[in-house]
Every structure is written in structure tokens, then in C-alpha cells.
Design a protein around this motif. Structure first.
Motif, short mmCIF file in Angstrom:
data_model
loop_
_atom_site.label_atom_id
_atom_site.label_comp_id
_atom_site.label_asym_id
_atom_site.label_seq_id
_atom_site.Cartn_x
_atom_site.Cartn_y
_atom_site.Cartn_z
N LEU A 164 -63.77 8.65 83.75
CA LEU A 164 -63.66 10.82 83.79
C LEU A 164 -63.73 11.03 84.95
CD1 LEU A 164 -67.42 11.53 81.67
CD2 LEU A 164 -64.73 11.50 80.89
N SER A 165 -64.51 10.50 86.32
CA SER A 165 -64.19 11.31 87.31
C SER A 165 -62.14 10.99 88.27
CB SER A 165 -64.80 10.61 88.36
OG SER A 165 -65.02 10.42 89.97
N VAL A 166 -61.53 9.78 87.37
CA VAL A 166 -60.95 9.74 88.07
C VAL A 166 -59.60 10.82 87.53
CG1 VAL A 166 -58.29 8.62 87.65
CG2 VAL A 166 -60.57 7.71 88.24
N VAL A 167 -59.99 11.08 85.80
CA VAL A 167 -59.39 12.49 85.73
C VAL A 167 -59.15 13.76 86.17
CG1 VAL A 167 -58.77 13.42 83.43
CG2 VAL A 167 -58.70 11.01 83.36
N PHE A 168 -61.12 14.04 85.89
CA PHE A 168 -61.33 14.78 86.53
C PHE A 168 -60.73 15.52 88.14
CE2 PHE A 168 -64.96 17.54 89.37
CZ PHE A 168 -65.15 18.25 88.95
N HIS A 169 -61.22 14.55 89.29
CA HIS A 169 -60.64 15.11 90.30
C HIS A 169 -58.82 14.65 90.63
CE1 HIS A 169 -60.75 10.45 91.70
NE2 HIS A 169 -59.67 10.73 91.50
N HIS A 170 -58.05 13.82 89.40
CA HIS A 170 -56.96 14.41 89.72
C HIS A 170 -56.21 16.02 89.39
CE1 HIS A 170 -56.72 10.40 90.51
NE2 HIS A 170 -55.34 10.46 91.87
N SER A 171 -57.31 16.65 88.04
CA SER A 171 -57.02 17.36 87.13
C SER A 171 -56.61 19.18 89.06
CB SER A 171 -58.31 18.42 86.78
OG SER A 171 -59.35 19.02 87.55
N ASN A 172 -56.06 19.65 88.43
CA ASN A 172 -54.95 21.01 88.98
C ASN A 172 -56.24 21.98 88.76
OD1 ASN A 172 -53.26 22.41 90.41
ND2 ASN A 172 -52.17 22.48 88.74
N LEU A 173 -57.45 22.43 88.38
CA LEU A 173 -58.17 22.93 88.06
C LEU A 173 -58.70 23.61 88.69
CD1 LEU A 173 -59.65 24.82 85.51
CD2 LEU A 173 -61.78 22.45 85.70
#
Ligand SMILES: [Zn+2]
Length: 263
Positions: A164-173
């Protein structure tokens, strides 16, 4: 239960994928479906490799730890709760070291660079790891489990939160800056990880944490003072679109013209 968790994960990633397009943090250099399709293809190969390696390598290692009581945490004979907390922290800390090594050891960097040459950074970058990197990571994970003495419950908990963290911190949000300032005290955030994906070596050489942000504070490798508008995502020498095609990405670790610049 397993399928519900995967469904929840899929929904979370889908929501992030939409949100980062509605509220982008950085301007995209490669908009359109081609890049997304490429990252998903690389991610699919990565997921298949992880599944193929975890089953015969990592899962038996965790079983062996429980059966034979091997590894540091088993020798300490702690009660269940502190054993899980300590196991979680040690897994996360040793992953920091592994990520750092991926940038220092030329052989490992050849594979990890495939993740870094993406010209944009978003949730799909979080899935874009070369299958070779994940095969090597499975070997490292087995070593983590055996040396630390991590049981299956702790490993599963940490791996789910890590994903979950990996997808979140790579996000462009683009999150409100105050929200990120609060979050980054605990976990890795999109702005923090964006600096790690900068093409500038001095900026890449920071923010190696993957879940808890504390390890960068501990090693003085935390860097937060670079605005995202000043960050160019990518690796020097691989900043053109024709250098990051699916074929060029998958063959990168095996080519003599691979990533020459070691960050
Ligand atoms: Zn990295």
C-alpha cells in the motif's frame, strides 16, 4: 479473506489512479495510455516473478523460522505483541539498507534503474519493477526472515502495508502540504519519494525509506527541501522517450550501454 484483501487493494489503487489525475502533483512528461500500459506490463511480469519466488523461497523460510525457532527474534523469546512490532520495524529498517545497496552496488543498480528511468512518477511506477530486481529481492527477503526470525503473521502484515505504501508514495497525488508535513513524520509521502526519483544524483541519494520514514532520519539521508516543480524525474542519459520503451526497459540490465551513472 485473501480475495477480499486483493479486491480492497485493487479499489485503493484504482481510486489513487483517478485521484492523481484529478489533482496532479507534478506535470506529466509522457501523458497518454502508452506509458501506463508499459508500466502495467512490467508490473505484471514483476508480480508473476514475485509469486513464483515467494512460494518456494520466502514462505518455506518463514515456516522454518517458526518450526525451528531460528533468527534473532525467536532467540529473544518475546511475547507475541512486542515480537510482531519489533519484527515489523526490523523488516522495514533492513529494507532501507537493501534499497540503499540497490543504488550502490553496480550489479543491483542495473536492475533497480529500470524502476528509476520512468519519465513520470505515479501509482503505476509503484508496480514497475524489473522482474530481475524482484527475483533478487525475494532472495534478500528470505535472508531477512531467516536472520531476523520473522514469523508468517508479521511478514504478511508488513508486506501488505508495504505494498500500500509503495503505491501511495509513488503516486502523483497532490495532497495539501500541511497533510504531507504531518504524514512524513511517520511514513514516506509522494513529495518525499519524488525527490528520490530526481535525475540529480545528490537528490536521488536521499529518501531510501519505503514505509516508515524514520530510517532516513536515523541515517541523515532525509531530504524534503526540494520543491516538486524543481524535480526532473528520471535518470541522466535516459531522459528521452525512445530510451524508456518496453523493450529498452526490460533489456536494460543486460545491455552493455546500461545505466552508466551509478547513483
Ligand atoms: Zn531507488
Amino acid at each position: 479473506m485473501r480475495s477480499i484483501k486483493w479486491l480492497a487493494f485493487g479499489v485503493a489503487v484504482g481510486a489513487l489512479f483517478v485521484a492523481e489525475r484529478l489533482r496532479p502533483l507534478r506535470v506529466r512528461r509522457e501523458p497518454g495510455v502508452e506509458r501506463v500500459a508499459r508500466n502495467l506490463a512490467i508490473g505484471l511480469l514483476a508480480a508473476a516473478t514475485t509469486a513464483a519466488c515467494e512460494l518456494p523461497i520466502v514462505a518455506p523460510a518463514a515456516k522454518l523460522v517458526e518450526r525451528r525457532r531460528i533468527g534473532v527474534l525467536q532467540w529473544l523469546r518475546l511475547p507475541r505483541a512486542p515480537r510482531i512490532v519489533l519484527g515489523f520495524l526490523l523488516l522495514d529498517y533492513t529494507l532501507y539498507l537493501w534499497h540503499w545497496l540497490n543504488h550502490r552496488v553496480p550489479f543491483l543498480w542495473r536492475y533497480h534503474a529500470v524502476h528509476h528511468i520512468d519519465l513520470d512518477l505515479d501509482s503505476t511506477t509503484g508496480l514497475r519493477f524489473h522482474f530481475g530486481e524482484l527475483a533478487l529481492a525475494a532472495g534478500f527477503r528470505a535472508a531477512q526472515v531467516l536472520l531476523l526470525g520473522v514469523d508468517r503473521d508479521t511478514l504478511r502484515l508488513w508486506q501488505q502495508m508495504l505494498l500500500l505504501s509503495v503505491v501511495f508514495h509513488h503516486s502523483n497525488l497532490e495532497l495539501p502540504i500541511e497533510v504531507e508535513r504531518g504524514l512524513v513524520r511517520l511514513v514516506v509521502t509522494p513529495r518525499m519519494h519524488g525527490i528520490h526519483h530526481s535525475m540529480r544524483p545528490d537528490e536521488t541519494d536521499s529518501n531510501y525509506s519505503s514505509l516508515l520514514s524514520w530510517w532516513d532520519r536515523l541515517h541523515r539521508s532525509l531530504r524534503l527541501n526540494v520543491p516538486q516543480s524543481a524535480v526532473t524525474i528520471g535518470v541522466d542519459g535516459f531522459l528521452r522517450r525512445d530510451a524508456v520503451t518496453l523493450e529498452r526497459s526490460l533489456t536494460l540490465p543486460f545491455r552493455p550501454d546500461g545505466p552508466a551513472v551509478l547513483h
